[in-house]
Design a protein around this motif. Structure first.
Motif, PDB file in Angstrom:
ATOM      1  N   ALA A  34     -22.286 129.490 -11.992  1.00  0.00           N
ATOM      2  CA  ALA A  34     -20.881 129.179 -11.714  1.00  0.00           C
ATOM      3  C   ALA A  34     -20.733 128.803 -10.244  1.00  0.00           C
ATOM      4  O   ALA A  34     -21.456 129.312  -9.387  1.00  0.00           O
ATOM      5  N   LEU A  62     -19.872 126.801 -15.136  1.00  0.00           N
ATOM      6  CA  LEU A  62     -18.480 127.082 -14.793  1.00  0.00           C
ATOM      7  C   LEU A  62     -18.178 126.608 -13.383  1.00  0.00           C
ATOM      8  O   LEU A  62     -18.980 126.790 -12.467  1.00  0.00           O
ATOM      9  N   LEU A  86     -19.432 121.245 -18.355  1.00  0.00           N
ATOM     10  CA  LEU A  86     -18.912 122.165 -17.344  1.00  0.00           C
ATOM     11  C   LEU A  86     -17.481 122.591 -17.669  1.00  0.00           C
ATOM     12  O   LEU A  86     -16.608 121.744 -17.882  1.00  0.00           O
ATOM     13  N   THR A  88     -14.006 124.148 -16.389  1.00  0.00           N
ATOM     14  CA  THR A  88     -13.329 124.154 -15.095  1.00  0.00           C
ATOM     15  C   THR A  88     -12.034 124.946 -15.174  1.00  0.00           C
ATOM     16  O   THR A  88     -11.187 124.676 -16.030  1.00  0.00           O
ATOM     17  N   LEU A 132     -18.736 136.642 -13.010  1.00  0.00           N
ATOM     18  CA  LEU A 132     -19.495 135.728 -12.149  1.00  0.00           C
ATOM     19  C   LEU A 132     -20.789 136.412 -11.738  1.00  0.00           C
ATOM     20  O   LEU A 132     -20.750 137.500 -11.133  1.00  0.00           O
TER      21      LEU A 132
END
Length: 308
Positions: A34, A62, A86, A88, A132
């Motif tokens: 990410a 991400l 991806l 977003t 994350l």
């Protein structure tokens, strides 16, 4: 004395960029790679290259933006082109502006800056969290610099991704104030949120990763108090920042072209009307250039304005 911030966890890589582009924060680990913030559009190819080299063939899954100023999301389109799958995420409040692509509402026309259209798949909702690099990061609203901005905080290591809400020496221009909407109180409230979170380490939108957060907050509050006491000081600062930022993009151009750009940029017109209407717009623009040159932030030789 400047304190050395604790080392970042191994899943985090920070690409510290120059002031034209926001820092990029890359996470690698469970759940896929990410990236937080993507820099300015003129650096988009470099952003893609930095991320691709770090991932070594693994995909970027991400992309998230702390806010949608052009220096934080100008590389979004290039990253989406490089990795078509991806996902977003953007802060709430501007999803429809992105999906309908309204460059006025998104600030790109008012600031005279560029941002290629990109796709948004969802929002970073304050009060929720996001995974994350194998850690849960809480999402917090951070109005002030931008009314829609968010902070990301990881409570175990007490890490904060602050965007432009807090730098080691201040914070970003309070853009709602340019539009005549009072937002200094929101800057202060966001600084209070950061103090309550009590981060040990801050990854800012610009500048180096830092510790000694209480000292940074003290400097930010002193700066805010000066702006509250004298709004004209903030207006002059905002105007010079917008010009200096564009000069970072141009690097060098004839002075008359720079003055023409100022004349045609809505935020400069708004600042002139509200704070500096006692002199002509052209005279005020020329005075801004003189101030940048006097401060050493630009050079003017033979009618050519050059970034320093």
């Amino acid at each position: 004395m400047t304190l050395t911030p604790p080392a970042l966890p191994p899943e985090i890589t920070v690409f510290e960029r120059g002031w034209l582009s926001a820092n990029n924060i890359l996470f690698d680990g469970p759940g896929g790679a990410a990236l937080i913030d993507s820099g300015y559009c003129t650096h988009a190819a470099q952003t893609v290259a930095l991320v691709a080299a770090s991932l070594q063939g693994r995909p970027l899954a991400l992309l998230a933006n702390t806010h949608l100023h052009s220096d934080h999301c100008g590389g979004n389109a290039a990253l989406q082109q490089r990795w078509p799958q991806l996902r977003t995420l953007i802060p709430p409040g501007q999803l429809q502006h992105v999906r309908q692509w309204d460059p006025v509402a998104l600030s790109y026309v008012p600031t005279g800056q560029e941002c290629p259209p990109f796709r948004a798949d969802g929002v970073l909702q304050p009060g929720q969290s996001i995974a994350l690099g194998g850690r849960e990061w809480s999402i917090h609203a951070a109005p002030g610099h931008d009314p829609h901005a968010v902070l990301l905080f990881e409570p175990q290591a007490r890490l904060l991704i602050s965007g432009d809400a807090l730098w080691e020496n201040g914070f970003g221009v309070v853009f709602p104030e340019i539009e005549g909407e009072g937002a200094f109180a929101e800057v202060g409230a966001t600084l209070d949120v950061i103090e309550q979170l009590a981060p040990v380490t801050v990854i800012p939108g610009h500048g180096s990763v830092f510790g000694d957060v209480p000292a940074a907050l003290q400097r930010a509050r002193a700066r805010l108090a000066a702006f509250v006491a004298e709004p004209l000081k903030h207006a002059r600062y905002a105007a010079k920042v917008l010009l200096k930022y564009k000069l970072l993009e141009w690097q060098s151009l004839p002075l008359e072209q720079a003055l023409d750009w100022l004349d045609g940029t809505p935020y400069f017109g708004a600042l002139h009307q509200r704070y500096f209407a006692g002199r002509s717009a052209r005279e005020w623009a020329a005075a801004l250039v003189d101030e940048l040159v006097a401060s050493g932030a630009a050079r003017l030789e033979d009618g050519q304005l050059t970034n320093v």
